[in-house]
Motif scaffolding. Structure first.
Motif, PDB file in Angstrom:
ATOM      1  N   ALA A 282       0.823  -1.212   0.000  1.00 49.95           N
ATOM      2  CA  ALA A 282       0.000   0.000   0.000  1.00 49.95           C
ATOM      3  C   ALA A 282       0.860   1.267   0.000  1.00 49.95           C
ATOM      4  O   ALA A 282       0.482   2.283  -0.581  1.00 49.95           O
ATOM      5  N   LEU A 283       2.025   1.195   0.650  1.00 45.72           N
ATOM      6  CA  LEU A 283       2.885   2.374   0.791  1.00 45.72           C
ATOM      7  C   LEU A 283       3.584   2.736  -0.520  1.00 45.72           C
ATOM      8  O   LEU A 283       3.731   3.912  -0.846  1.00 45.72           O
ATOM      9  N   ARG A 284       3.980   1.748  -1.271  1.00 46.82           N
ATOM     10  CA  ARG A 284       4.747   2.005  -2.494  1.00 46.82           C
ATOM     11  C   ARG A 284       3.991   2.905  -3.473  1.00 46.82           C
ATOM     12  O   ARG A 284       4.515   3.944  -3.890  1.00 46.82           O
ATOM     13  N   PRO A 285       2.740   2.558  -3.861  1.00 43.34           N
ATOM     14  CA  PRO A 285       2.032   3.457  -4.785  1.00 43.34           C
ATOM     15  C   PRO A 285       1.704   4.809  -4.153  1.00 43.34           C
ATOM     16  O   PRO A 285       1.652   5.827  -4.841  1.00 43.34           O
TER      17      PRO A 285
ATOM     18  N   CYS B  81       3.607   6.506  -1.983  1.00 39.26           N
ATOM     19  CA  CYS B  81       4.828   7.322  -2.098  1.00 39.26           C
ATOM     20  C   CYS B  81       5.032   7.793  -3.528  1.00 39.26           C
ATOM     21  O   CYS B  81       5.397   8.948  -3.764  1.00 39.26           O
ATOM     22  N   ALA B  82       4.792   6.907  -4.486  1.00 37.99           N
ATOM     23  CA  ALA B  82       4.965   7.270  -5.894  1.00 37.99           C
ATOM     24  C   ALA B  82       4.040   8.425  -6.258  1.00 37.99           C
ATOM     25  O   ALA B  82       4.457   9.381  -6.920  1.00 37.99           O
ATOM     26  N   ARG B  83       2.792   8.354  -5.798  1.00 39.64           N
ATOM     27  CA  ARG B  83       1.820   9.409  -6.113  1.00 39.64           C
ATOM     28  C   ARG B  83       2.189  10.714  -5.429  1.00 39.64           C
ATOM     29  O   ARG B  83       2.231  11.767  -6.067  1.00 39.64           O
ATOM     30  N   VAL B  84       2.479  10.658  -4.132  1.00 43.99           N
ATOM     31  CA  VAL B  84       2.771  11.874  -3.363  1.00 43.99           C
ATOM     32  C   VAL B  84       4.016  12.575  -3.902  1.00 43.99           C
ATOM     33  O   VAL B  84       4.059  13.801  -4.008  1.00 43.99           O
ATOM     34  N   MET B  85       5.037  11.803  -4.263  1.00 47.45           N
ATOM     35  CA  MET B  85       6.308  12.395  -4.685  1.00 47.45           C
ATOM     36  C   MET B  85       6.444  12.500  -6.191  1.00 47.45           C
ATOM     37  O   MET B  85       7.484  12.910  -6.694  1.00 47.45           O
ATOM     38  N   SER B  86       5.399  12.119  -6.926  1.00 51.44           N
ATOM     39  CA  SER B  86       5.392  12.201  -8.395  1.00 51.44           C
ATOM     40  C   SER B  86       6.597  11.506  -9.014  1.00 51.44           C
ATOM     41  O   SER B  86       7.313  12.069  -9.839  1.00 51.44           O
ATOM     42  N   VAL B  87       6.806  10.257  -8.583  1.00 49.51           N
ATOM     43  CA  VAL B  87       7.881   9.439  -9.154  1.00 49.51           C
ATOM     44  C   VAL B  87       7.267   8.127  -9.628  1.00 49.51           C
ATOM     45  O   VAL B  87       6.193   7.736  -9.166  1.00 49.51           O
ATOM     46  N   PRO B  88       7.929   7.426 -10.549  1.00 49.14           N
ATOM     47  CA  PRO B  88       7.402   6.135 -10.980  1.00 49.14           C
ATOM     48  C   PRO B  88       7.469   5.121  -9.832  1.00 49.14           C
ATOM     49  O   PRO B  88       8.424   5.157  -9.040  1.00 49.14           O
ATOM     50  N   PRO B  89       6.496   4.227  -9.735  1.00 44.56           N
ATOM     51  CA  PRO B  89       6.487   3.245  -8.639  1.00 44.56           C
ATOM     52  C   PRO B  89       7.775   2.433  -8.540  1.00 44.56           C
ATOM     53  O   PRO B  89       8.214   2.089  -7.445  1.00 44.56           O
TER      54      PRO B  89
ATOM     55  N   ALA C 104      15.295   3.582  -0.923  1.00 43.27           N
ATOM     56  CA  ALA C 104      15.193   4.926  -1.516  1.00 43.27           C
ATOM     57  C   ALA C 104      15.012   5.970  -0.418  1.00 43.27           C
ATOM     58  O   ALA C 104      14.121   5.849   0.423  1.00 43.27           O
ATOM     59  N   ARG C 105      15.889   6.983  -0.433  1.00 43.21           N
ATOM     60  CA  ARG C 105      15.789   8.069   0.555  1.00 43.21           C
ATOM     61  C   ARG C 105      14.719   9.045   0.099  1.00 43.21           C
ATOM     62  O   ARG C 105      14.688   9.436  -1.069  1.00 43.21           O
ATOM     63  N   LEU C 106      13.843   9.402   1.038  1.00 43.91           N
ATOM     64  CA  LEU C 106      12.698  10.252   0.706  1.00 43.91           C
ATOM     65  C   LEU C 106      13.127  11.557   0.048  1.00 43.91           C
ATOM     66  O   LEU C 106      12.586  11.944  -0.978  1.00 43.91           O
ATOM     67  N   VAL C 107      14.084  12.242   0.638  1.00 44.58           N
ATOM     68  CA  VAL C 107      14.500  13.549   0.134  1.00 44.58           C
ATOM     69  C   VAL C 107      15.558  13.411  -0.967  1.00 44.58           C
ATOM     70  O   VAL C 107      15.369  13.890  -2.084  1.00 44.58           O
ATOM     71  N   ALA C 108      16.653  12.739  -0.670  1.00 39.49           N
ATOM     72  CA  ALA C 108      17.777  12.681  -1.603  1.00 39.49           C
ATOM     73  C   ALA C 108      17.456  11.914  -2.892  1.00 39.49           C
ATOM     74  O   ALA C 108      17.869  12.323  -3.976  1.00 39.49           O
ATOM     75  N   ASP C 109      16.726  10.801  -2.783  1.00 42.80           N
ATOM     76  CA  ASP C 109      16.472   9.972  -3.964  1.00 42.80           C
ATOM     77  C   ASP C 109      15.132  10.265  -4.634  1.00 42.80           C
ATOM     78  O   ASP C 109      15.029  10.229  -5.858  1.00 42.80           O
ATOM     79  N   LEU C 110      14.102  10.536  -3.828  1.00 37.20           N
ATOM     80  CA  LEU C 110      12.761  10.721  -4.389  1.00 37.20           C
ATOM     81  C   LEU C 110      12.351  12.187  -4.493  1.00 37.20           C
ATOM     82  O   LEU C 110      11.284  12.498  -5.000  1.00 37.20           O
TER      83      LEU C 110
ATOM     84  N   LEU D 179       6.335  19.643   2.093  1.00 29.68           N
ATOM     85  CA  LEU D 179       4.922  19.460   1.756  1.00 29.68           C
ATOM     86  C   LEU D 179       4.629  17.997   1.429  1.00 29.68           C
ATOM     87  O   LEU D 179       3.609  17.441   1.852  1.00 29.68           O
ATOM     88  N   ASP D 180       5.542  17.352   0.683  1.00 36.65           N
ATOM     89  CA  ASP D 180       5.379  15.932   0.366  1.00 36.65           C
ATOM     90  C   ASP D 180       5.361  15.090   1.640  1.00 36.65           C
ATOM     91  O   ASP D 180       4.550  14.175   1.779  1.00 36.65           O
ATOM     92  N   ILE D 181       6.258  15.402   2.563  1.00 37.15           N
ATOM     93  CA  ILE D 181       6.337  14.646   3.823  1.00 37.15           C
ATOM     94  C   ILE D 181       5.036  14.812   4.610  1.00 37.15           C
ATOM     95  O   ILE D 181       4.487  13.844   5.137  1.00 37.15           O
ATOM     96  N   THR D 182       4.529  16.041   4.665  1.00 40.20           N
ATOM     97  CA  THR D 182       3.271  16.304   5.372  1.00 40.20           C
ATOM     98  C   THR D 182       2.127  15.544   4.712  1.00 40.20           C
ATOM     99  O   THR D 182       1.287  14.949   5.392  1.00 40.20           O
ATOM    100  N   GLU D 183       2.088  15.552   3.380  1.00 41.04           N
ATOM    101  CA  GLU D 183       1.038  14.831   2.660  1.00 41.04           C
ATOM    102  C   GLU D 183       1.152  13.324   2.892  1.00 41.04           C
ATOM    103  O   GLU D 183       0.151  12.633   3.068  1.00 41.04           O
TER     104      GLU D 183
END
Length: 97
Positions: free
Chosen positions: A17-20, A22-30, A37-43, A48-52
């Motif tokens: 459930a988390l993978r899609p 994160c992909a949606r919130v951070m606008s990255v491919p799944p 994957a590091r939230l800030v450095a890699d994705l 705002l993304d973290i809050t969402e």
């Protein structure tokens, strides 16, 4: 006791459930969303993304990430681990009967 036997299964359910999410919130491919994957450095997550992600996790998983030690959370795997820990009954009830 079920948590001991279902721990790996629960982690898999959270990850699925988390993978899609994160992909949606951070606008990255799944496929870019991997446990290491590091939230800030890699994705490229910003505050705002973290809050969402926190708000969506609360809704999706029924746990609140607010007030948790986010300094220890830097990867997607860390987020999954935190959610699993917060969903365990022992984490919600710190005092034994």
């Amino acid at each position: 006791m079920e948590a001991e036997h279902g721990g790996a299964a629960e982690h898999g359910d959270v990850w699925e459930a988390l993978r899609p999410l994160c992909a949606r919130v951070m606008s990255v491919p799944p496929e870019a969303v991997v446990p290491q994957a590091r939230l800030v450095a890699d994705l490229g997550a910003d505050s705002l993304d973290i809050t969402e992600l926190e708000a969506a996790s609360e809704e999706l998983f029924g746990v609140s990430l607010r007030g948790t030690d986010k300094a220890a959370v830097s990867t997607v795997g860390d987020v999954a681990d935190l959610i699993v820990r917060l969903r365990t009954p022992a984490a919600r009830t710190p005092l034994a009967r």
